[in-house]
Design a protein around this motif. Structure first.
Motif, mmCIF file in Angstrom:
data_model
loop_
_atom_site.group_PDB
_atom_site.id
_atom_site.type_symbol
_atom_site.label_atom_id
_atom_site.label_comp_id
_atom_site.label_asym_id
_atom_site.label_seq_id
_atom_site.Cartn_x
_atom_site.Cartn_y
_atom_site.Cartn_z
ATOM 1 N N PRO A 95 0.932 -1.144 0.026
ATOM 2 C CA PRO A 95 -0.148 0.012 -0.012
ATOM 3 C C PRO A 95 0.772 1.169 0.161
ATOM 4 O O PRO A 95 2.097 1.246 0.732
ATOM 5 C CB PRO A 95 -0.906 -0.229 1.304
ATOM 6 C CG PRO A 95 -0.036 -0.949 2.406
ATOM 7 C CD PRO A 95 0.755 -1.934 1.194
ATOM 8 N N MET A 96 0.227 2.259 -0.567
ATOM 9 C CA MET A 96 1.072 3.610 -0.747
ATOM 10 C C MET A 96 0.232 4.648 -0.795
ATOM 11 O O MET A 96 -0.832 4.717 -1.268
ATOM 12 C CB MET A 96 1.969 3.476 -2.077
ATOM 13 C CG MET A 96 2.691 4.876 -2.216
ATOM 14 S SD MET A 96 3.526 5.050 -3.922
ATOM 15 C CE MET A 96 2.221 5.346 -4.928
ATOM 16 N N GLN A 97 0.809 5.865 -0.164
ATOM 17 C CA GLN A 97 0.002 7.088 -0.261
ATOM 18 C C GLN A 97 1.176 7.939 -0.687
ATOM 19 O O GLN A 97 2.191 7.800 -0.533
ATOM 20 C CB GLN A 97 -0.439 7.566 1.042
ATOM 21 C CG GLN A 97 -1.360 6.734 1.664
ATOM 22 C CD GLN A 97 -1.933 7.045 3.325
ATOM 23 O OE1 GLN A 97 -1.073 6.822 4.089
ATOM 24 N NE2 GLN A 97 -2.908 7.882 3.472
ATOM 25 N N ILE A 98 0.689 9.185 -1.320
ATOM 26 C CA ILE A 98 1.240 10.421 -1.709
ATOM 27 C C ILE A 98 1.338 11.619 -0.823
ATOM 28 O O ILE A 98 -0.131 11.838 -0.679
ATOM 29 C CB ILE A 98 1.294 10.755 -3.284
ATOM 30 C CG1 ILE A 98 1.365 9.477 -4.189
ATOM 31 C CG2 ILE A 98 1.925 11.757 -3.714
ATOM 32 C CD1 ILE A 98 2.692 9.073 -4.357
ATOM 33 N N GLU A 99 2.173 12.048 -0.206
ATOM 34 C CA GLU A 99 2.206 13.254 0.425
ATOM 35 C C GLU A 99 2.516 14.466 -0.352
ATOM 36 O O GLU A 99 3.446 14.136 -0.926
ATOM 37 C CB GLU A 99 2.978 12.979 2.047
ATOM 38 C CG GLU A 99 2.764 14.502 2.645
ATOM 39 C CD GLU A 99 3.625 14.340 4.007
ATOM 40 O OE1 GLU A 99 4.171 15.337 4.400
ATOM 41 O OE2 GLU A 99 4.155 13.097 4.327
ATOM 42 N N ILE A 100 1.699 15.456 -0.394
ATOM 43 C CA ILE A 100 1.824 16.529 -1.017
ATOM 44 C C ILE A 100 1.995 17.837 -0.477
ATOM 45 O O ILE A 100 0.998 17.850 0.334
ATOM 46 C CB ILE A 100 0.629 16.807 -2.022
ATOM 47 C CG1 ILE A 100 0.458 15.692 -2.960
ATOM 48 C CG2 ILE A 100 0.965 18.227 -2.985
ATOM 49 C CD1 ILE A 100 -0.976 15.540 -3.623
ATOM 50 N N ARG A 101 2.998 18.678 -0.399
ATOM 51 C CA ARG A 101 3.082 19.803 0.410
ATOM 52 C C ARG A 101 3.248 20.956 -0.564
ATOM 53 O O ARG A 101 4.204 21.024 -1.236
ATOM 54 C CB ARG A 101 4.471 19.720 1.489
ATOM 55 C CG ARG A 101 4.126 18.812 2.664
ATOM 56 C CD ARG A 101 5.269 19.051 3.509
ATOM 57 N NE ARG A 101 4.838 18.043 4.724
ATOM 58 C CZ ARG A 101 4.339 18.405 5.947
ATOM 59 N NH1 ARG A 101 3.962 19.575 6.262
ATOM 60 N NH2 ARG A 101 4.203 17.211 6.803
ATOM 61 N N LEU A 102 2.525 21.596 -0.421
ATOM 62 C CA LEU A 102 2.593 23.171 -1.342
ATOM 63 C C LEU A 102 3.436 24.194 -0.654
ATOM 64 O O LEU A 102 3.485 24.339 0.498
ATOM 65 C CB LEU A 102 1.275 23.823 -1.606
ATOM 66 C CG LEU A 102 0.182 22.765 -2.551
ATOM 67 C CD1 LEU A 102 -0.936 23.554 -2.725
ATOM 68 C CD2 LEU A 102 0.981 22.508 -3.731
#
Length: 101
Positions: free
Chosen positions: A60-67
Motif C-alpha cells: 500500500p502507498m499514499q502520496i504526501e503533497i506539500r505546497l
C-alpha cells in the motif's frame, strides 16, 4: 544504459509516478509506505514531472503533497505493484480535493 540482453528487470523493480501540478504553487511530494517517507521531488506550479522509485513488492502507498504556500494533502491508500505506472494530479485547491485525507 541497460545491458543488450537485459530482461528489463530494472523496470519491474520500480514504479513510475507521473505528476501534473494544477496548482500555482510549487509542490514537494513523498511516497509513503509502511510509515516510510520516500522523497519523490518537486513539481513547479502548473508543470508536469515524472518520478521513478524502487519498488520491489506489492504494498500500500499514499502520496504526501506539500505546497510551498503551506497547504498539505495525503492521498488515499492504494496498493501498488512493481512495474506500475501511476498518474497524480495536484488539484488547484487542495482544501476541496476529495482525494485528500
Amino acid at each position: 544504459a541497460r545491458a543488450p540482453f537485459s530482461d528489463g528487470g530494472e523496470a519491474r523493480q520500480s514504479i513510475e509516478i507521473e505528476v501534473r501540478n494544477m496548482n500555482f504553487n510549487q509542490a514537494t511530494l513523498w511516497a509513503v509506505r509502511f510509515g516510510e517517507r520516500i522523497r519523490l521531488g518537486i513539481v513547479e506550479g502548473k508543470q508536469d514531472e515524472t518520478f521513478r522509485i524502487e519498488w520491489r513488492t506489492s504494498a500500500p502507498m499514499q502520496i504526501e503533497i506539500r505546497l510551498l504556500g503551506g497547504d498539505r494533502c495525503v492521498t488515499r491508500s492504494m496498493t501498488v505493484d512493481p512495474g506500475d505506472a501511476l498518474y497524480l494530479e495536484v488539484a488547484s485547491d487542495l482544501a476541496t480535493d476529495p482525494e485528500c485525507t
